[in-house]
Design an enzyme around this catalytic site. Structure first.
Site, PDB file in Angstrom:
ATOM      1  N   SER A  41      34.053  31.231  36.935  1.00 11.52           N
ATOM      2  CA  SER A  41      34.892  32.546  36.841  1.00 11.52           C
ATOM      3  C   SER A  41      35.289  32.809  35.410  1.00 11.52           C
ATOM      4  CB  SER A  41      36.168  32.294  37.466  1.00 11.52           C
ATOM      5  OG  SER A  41      36.871  31.407  37.521  1.00 11.52           O
ATOM      6  N   LYS A  98      37.034  39.052  34.569  1.00 14.71           N
ATOM      7  CA  LYS A  98      38.058  39.882  34.417  1.00 14.71           C
ATOM      8  C   LYS A  98      37.968  41.170  33.748  1.00 14.71           C
ATOM      9  CE  LYS A  98      42.042  37.637  36.238  1.00 14.71           C
ATOM     10  NZ  LYS A  98      41.906  36.224  35.916  1.00 14.71           N
TER      11      LYS A  98
HETATM   12  C1  LIG Z   1      42.161  35.229  36.540  1.00 15.43           C
HETATM   13  C2  LIG Z   1      41.203  34.315  36.908  1.00 15.43           C
HETATM   14  C3  LIG Z   1      41.034  33.632  38.087  1.00 15.43           C
HETATM   15  C4  LIG Z   1      41.687  33.869  39.439  1.00 15.43           C
HETATM   16  O1  LIG Z   1      41.571  35.336  39.641  1.00 15.43           O
HETATM   17  P1  LIG Z   1      42.670  36.239  40.526  1.00 15.43           P
HETATM   18  O2  LIG Z   1      41.947  37.452  40.790  1.00 15.43           O
HETATM   19  O3  LIG Z   1      43.818  36.053  39.705  1.00 15.43           O
HETATM   20  O4  LIG Z   1      42.644  35.384  41.925  1.00 15.43           O
HETATM   21  C5  LIG Z   1      40.066  32.498  38.315  1.00 15.43           C
HETATM   22  N1  LIG Z   1      39.239  32.154  37.191  1.00 15.43           N
HETATM   23  C6  LIG Z   1      39.694  32.499  35.915  1.00 15.43           C
HETATM   24  C7  LIG Z   1      38.904  32.086  34.734  1.00 15.43           C
HETATM   25  C8  LIG Z   1      40.412  33.577  35.616  1.00 15.43           C
HETATM   26  O5  LIG Z   1      40.837  34.135  34.633  1.00 15.43           O
END
Ligand SMILES: *Cc1c(COP(=O)(O)O)cnc(C)c1O
Length: 326
Positions: free
Chosen positions: A311, A59
């Site tokens: 992510s 993010k």
């Molecule tokens: C926000 C997030 C997601 C999902 O991302 P989006 O852009 O909201 O679809 C996936 N994994 C993690 C760790 C996140 O913080």
């Protein structure tokens, strides 16, 4: 920038520009391999480790890309966002690096590490009750009262373009990817990944992965319009509890995503254990969505070159310890 063109659909070009903007500021995260993962999936698996990104998740990419493009006046007035954690943390860090005031609206039950991190980066935190209050309404009101610009987690072209830079790095490093998996909340990560991937690799199949109890995205793709679900309090994937896809992201998903599959909490825990035990990395429940989806989503990956976006890695340690031992 004159107006704030955040509602114009982003393109691959915006992802490439975002990568330039992030150079030397975001980490170029490592791509890890695991023989065991290759064996289990019968594929060649490449893990893009955004759990090792600044602020602990991808993010940071979208947040910094958005804030860096604000006008001096907008930067002076500051920014505001709503988020269960990682976007808030990312905005807080990006704002600190750019010397912009930041306020984040978080659910009162957000993981304490995420709330503490946002505060430690210098943001003001306002909490709300996710079961009874509408975070977007609260955010809009605060934005009007204070003149701060609202930067939502997914429904913003600069944010989506920034999120796509993780997949861009992955396909630069790993040529000829056949399949890519990424977790889905509001859809920004998947949309950005699609923009990055499809321009270079039109045949690459790109799947989103949602928590089983928060499969609004899957429903939305199935019926061709954005489906809104009630707040899914019961999943451990706290970063993917968005109740609807962002409209900007939805359009991109509709055009390019192969599909959205789901993962249960038990499958997320299994994936987290795999990351800890086999790969020696800390991954939060939401960060394990992509691997869990690749393992259990029923997509054909046999013999393929498979990208997995890990992510994020922000998880309260006592909670993490429970997940590993359950
Ligand atoms: C926000 C997030 C997601 C999902 O991302 P989006 O852009 O909201 O679809 C996936 N994994 C993690 C760790 C996140 O913080």
């Amino acid at each position: 920038m004159n107006a704030w063109p955040h509602l114009i659909a982003p393109t691959n070009h915006d992802v490439v520009e975002a990568a330039q903007r992030l150079k030397g500021i975001a980490h170029r995260t490592p791509v890890l391999r695991s023989n065991t993962a290759d064996e289990i999936l019968g594929a060649q698996v490449f893990f893009k480790c955004e759990n090792l990104q600044r602020s602990g998740s991808f993010k940071f990419r979208g947040a910094y890309n958005a804030l860096a493009q604000l006008s001096p006046e907008q930067q002076e007035r500051g920014v505001l966002t709503f988020s269960a954690g990682n976007h808030a943390q990312a905005i807080a860090l990006a704002a600190r690096l750019l010397d912009i005031p930041a306020l984040v609206v978080m659910p009162h039950d957000a993981p304490t590490t995420k709330m503490a991190a946002a505060r430690a980066y210098g943001a003001q935190v306002v909490t709300y009750d996710p079961l009874n209050e509408d975070r977007e309404a609260i955010s809009r009101k605060l934005s009007q009262e204070r003149g701060m610009l609202l930067v939502p987690p997914s429904d913003n072209a600069a944010v989506i373009a920034g999120q796509g830079t993780a997949a861009l790095e992955l396909i630069e490093e790993v040529p000829r990817l056949d399949v890519l998996f990424a977790g889905v909340g509001g859809g920004g990560l998947l949309a950005g990944s699609l923009l990055a991937t499809k321009a270079a690799l039109p045949l690459c199949r790109v799947y989103g992965v949602e928590p089983e109890v928060a499969n609004d995205g899957q429903q939305s793709l199935a019926c061709g319009e954005i489906v809104q679900i009630p707040w899914p309090r019961s999943t451990i994937a706290d970063g993917a509890r968005a109740t609807a896809l962002a409209p900007l992201a939805f359009d991109i998903l509709q055009q390019g995503a192969e599909g959205i599959v789901t993962a249960s909490d038990a499958q997320l825990m299994e994936a987290m254990r795999f990351f800890a035990e086999r790969m020696k990395i800390v991954v939060e429940p939401t960060g394990a969505l992509a691997l869990a989806g690749a393992l259990h989503g029923g997509c054909d990956v046999h013999g393929a070159r498979v990208g997995i976006v890990i992510s994020g890695g922000n998880v309260d340690l006592p909670r993490y310890a429970r997940f590993l031992s359950d």
